[in-house]
Design an enzyme around this catalytic site. Sequence first.
Site, PDB file in Angstrom:
ATOM      1  N   GLU A 232       8.714 -40.670 -58.538  1.00 24.60           N
ATOM      2  CA  GLU A 232       8.849 -40.846 -57.093  1.00 24.60           C
ATOM      3  C   GLU A 232       7.747 -40.101 -56.350  1.00 24.60           C
ATOM      4  O   GLU A 232       7.321 -39.029 -56.786  1.00 24.60           O
ATOM      5  CB  GLU A 232      10.221 -40.338 -56.643  1.00 24.60           C
ATOM      6  CG  GLU A 232      11.374 -40.960 -57.418  1.00 24.60           C
ATOM      7  CD  GLU A 232      12.714 -40.274 -57.195  1.00 24.60           C
ATOM      8  OE1 GLU A 232      12.872 -39.610 -56.140  1.00 24.60           O
ATOM      9  OE2 GLU A 232      13.600 -40.397 -58.061  1.00 24.60           O
ATOM     10  N   GLU A 343      15.514 -42.551 -47.692  1.00 25.78           N
ATOM     11  CA  GLU A 343      16.730 -41.946 -48.246  1.00 25.78           C
ATOM     12  C   GLU A 343      17.075 -40.720 -47.417  1.00 25.78           C
ATOM     13  O   GLU A 343      16.186 -39.961 -47.006  1.00 25.78           O
ATOM     14  CB  GLU A 343      16.524 -41.548 -49.702  1.00 25.78           C
ATOM     15  CG  GLU A 343      17.727 -40.872 -50.349  1.00 25.78           C
ATOM     16  CD  GLU A 343      17.459 -40.443 -51.787  1.00 25.78           C
ATOM     17  OE1 GLU A 343      18.372 -39.868 -52.398  1.00 25.78           O
ATOM     18  OE2 GLU A 343      16.336 -40.661 -52.283  1.00 25.78           O
TER      19      GLU A 343
END
Length: 428
Positions: A232, A343
């Site tokens: 990520e 997120e």
Amino acid sequence: MGLLVRKRRFVLLFLLLLLLTLLFHGRLAFASTLNYTDYRRVSRLRLERIQRHLEKINKPPVITIESPDGDIIDCVHKRKQPALDHPLLKNHKIQRKPSERPKVIKMSKERTNNGGEGGQQMWHRNGTRCPKGTIPLRRSTVHDVLRANSLFDFGKKRHSMSLFRRSDAPDVVNANGHEHAIAYTGTSGEVYGAKATINVWDPTIEEVNEFSLSQIWILSGSFDGSDLNSIEAGWQVSPELYGDSRPRLFTYWTSDSYQATGCYNLLCSGFVQTNSRIAIGAAISPVSSYSANQYDISILIWKDPKLGNWWMSFGDNDLVGYWPPQLFTHLSDHATMVEWGGEVVNSRADGRHTSTQMGSGHFAEDGFGKASYFRDLEVVDADNSLSSPQDISTLAENTNCYNIKSSYNNEWGTHFYYGGPGNNPQCS
């Protein structure tokens, strides 16, 4: 005689009671002293453990740079960086550059009224750079560790042990209050990387243990078990991790569904940095403003077709470093899914949905200059070629809190707007 004996007995009984009282209070005082001493001893032991951990990740610097935002950047010799402490990388030879970069099939056009590339880092403002042969390492402090739940949790995404898969969506971590607004592609088959240009904002965070991020996920494995592999990268605002509310460049990796392996940035061994100009974890500047200048960063992650390392570049040409394939199980070969988007953590600290913002804090339908965006979405195929996915799916768990709307045009290729304010009359 009887009266004298009774008096003596009374005096002895009184003295005995007095002695017992003194002994009892003495024991209480002694016990209190022990508890306080024990407390001090436990605290000291904890601080000693923290200091030992910091000595492992804060490597001896060649030079040290003080950033205007308060960060301390240590320029550490590249052979002394934390990555090489990993037991699987003890004899690792640092790859200076990838064997080849992904081939561009179609060059995306720049939007004419976008504010341009951001990605400057605040520690550069005094004009100082790390010398060649070193890497910039953001120094961690005792206060950084103490903001985490525990030393084990420091530098990690906290997810529950039971991750699960939505029946109507891709593999997404729907656990422990994590919420998303994402686009995704590649539920099967082989993927070798992804790219995106990501709009940068500074969303408001309600609670210190919450965060808001915008990132790319490179995924393989299963959310139903403990074998999920994830790479990520993007930007995030995390008061708990960094001690402020600035958007910062970050990386993350895990090979076991966020349970024990991996971490943010260089807070554990694993990611091998090669760049002396980009500090992972450092603040990004400038940031976008509502109905004003817009700034974005470009991130590309791809697998070197010869040596297998997962490389990351930042901006146009800056190679930041790579994740060696030895760190992974499934990702040692290829990925099966790519996700792009936002997120947040919804802690529900007072029983309601958090007001932590995602992206700009505005919903997708507000559009350019108001809502945050991802543009020029691309994936890397088995031939090491970049191409724009014409067909992507989207997901938002609660569209009253955060949402996403995707589209395609010749200027931005595949792109989407996303985000939201969190708590509002429709999101509680």
